[in-house]
Enzyme design. Structure first.
Site, PDB file in Angstrom:
ATOM      1  N   SER A 143      37.697  73.992 -68.606  1.00  0.00           N
ATOM      2  CA  SER A 143      37.044  72.672 -68.551  1.00  0.00           C
ATOM      3  C   SER A 143      35.691  72.838 -67.864  1.00  0.00           C
ATOM      4  O   SER A 143      35.511  73.776 -67.066  1.00  0.00           O
ATOM      5  CB  SER A 143      37.891  71.698 -67.731  1.00  0.00           C
ATOM      6  OG  SER A 143      37.175  70.494 -67.486  1.00  0.00           O
ATOM      7  N   TYR A 156      42.988  69.844 -60.295  1.00  0.00           N
ATOM      8  CA  TYR A 156      42.663  70.093 -61.711  1.00  0.00           C
ATOM      9  C   TYR A 156      41.461  71.030 -61.820  1.00  0.00           C
ATOM     10  O   TYR A 156      41.483  72.015 -62.569  1.00  0.00           O
ATOM     11  CB  TYR A 156      42.362  68.762 -62.402  1.00  0.00           C
ATOM     12  CG  TYR A 156      41.973  68.894 -63.861  1.00  0.00           C
ATOM     13  CD1 TYR A 156      42.949  69.072 -64.846  1.00  0.00           C
ATOM     14  CD2 TYR A 156      40.632  68.838 -64.264  1.00  0.00           C
ATOM     15  CE1 TYR A 156      42.600  69.195 -66.186  1.00  0.00           C
ATOM     16  CE2 TYR A 156      40.282  68.967 -65.598  1.00  0.00           C
ATOM     17  CZ  TYR A 156      41.266  69.142 -66.555  1.00  0.00           C
ATOM     18  OH  TYR A 156      40.916  69.263 -67.881  1.00  0.00           O
TER      19      TYR A 156
END
Ligand code: NAP
Length: 261
Positions: A143, A156
């Site tokens: 990401s 995350y």
């Protein structure tokens, strides 16, 4: 001839979003696909779509953080299709935006188990097939949150930075093997994971603001990530290895800026 003709591909997180779009695109390009997701109904729905589109697919409900389940779905691919050429370790969870002081060890462990240990396990069990044949492509979904701050919550973001390190280090561990290992770093993509962001913005009437922070001035759609995965899975990417490729409309290229228009 499709760009993945003859290849056997495993795609995790294939019941939704980026994984579903990738499984469909891989199959449309000639791959035999093993589609994995936690929920059987979701991954079966993807498999039905692929079959209707004329593709070859087998679906398995499995938890990517469970070592036995991962070993089993990799062996299923080998038994069903005779080997493994492409692994797209894509499944992930966001964990929501929990303030740091409220985060527990169990919360961190769950996010790391799915987002980081999941790709490790998939690589551990799929790579022997690739190493043996001297060829293969491993792709993980990281990401832009793994590149720098403000694209996700703490655990995350750390898990996705870990995924970037994982592909870099494994690409080097597989030195001289012919097996390529890369990550894709998506920006903001409309999927099941980001539904709350989109729903919230639409409810407030501010959906025209979504994605304004990148120079493309818009959010992305799952097929735009799937096409990057297709490139990495295919022999078109034969010299691309150990990279974390941002597919984010240019978001990660910028310093903070005040909107021009
Ligand atoms: P998504 O639509 O929620 O798809 C992710 C899929 O993975 C879901 O079907 C989910 O099932 C499944 N999954 C979750 N935990 C799993 C587990 N333990 N075992 C097997 N499957 C599991 O979200 P997405 O955006 O396509 O996410 C795909 C990847 O892209 C993720 O790694 C995510 O971190 C990454 N990513 C997304 C964005 C974005 O803006 N969307 C940006 C950067 C990176 P459930 O729905 O049942 O949980």
């Amino acid at each position: 001839m499709g760009r993945l003709s003859g290849k056997r591909a495993i795609v995790t997180g294939a019941g939704s979003g980026i994984g579903r779009a990738s499984a469909r695109l891989f199959a449309a390009e000639g791959a035999k696909v093993v589609a994995i997701d936690l929920v059987e109904a979701a991954v079966d729905e993807t498999a039905d779509m692929i079959r209707k589109e004329g593709g070859a697919v087998s679906s398995v409900a499995a938890d990517v953080s469970n070592e036995t389940a991962v070993k089993d779905f990799v062996e299923h691919c080998a038994a069903q299709y005779g080997g493994v050429d492409v692994l797209y370790a894509n499944a992930g969870i966001s964990g929501g935006m929990v303030p740091l002081q409220e985060q527990t060890v169990a919360y961190w462990q769950q996010i790391l188990a799915v987002n980081l240990i999941g790709p490790f396990l998939a690589i551990k069990y799929a790579s022997p097939y690739m190493l043996k044949q001297g060829k293969g492509s491993i792709i993980c979904t990281a990401s832009v949150a793994g590149l720098r701050a403000n694209a996700g919550a703490t655990a995350y973001s750390a898990s996705k930075a870990g995924v970037i390190s994982l592909v870099q280090t494994v690409a080097n561990e597989f030195y001289g093997s012919g097996v390529r290992v890369n990550a894709i770093c998506p920006g903001l993509i409309e999927t099941g994971m980001t539904k709350p962001i989109f729903d919230g913005a639409r409810a407030r009437g501010s959906d025209d603001k979504i994605g304004q922070l990148n120079p493309m001035k818009r959010y992305g759609l799952p097929p735009e990530i799937a096409h990057a995965a297709l490139f990495l899975a295919s022999d078109d990417a034969s010299y691309v290895n150990g990279q974390a490729i941002a597919v984010d409309g240019g978001l990660s290229s910028t310093h903070p800026f005040a909107g021009r228009r």
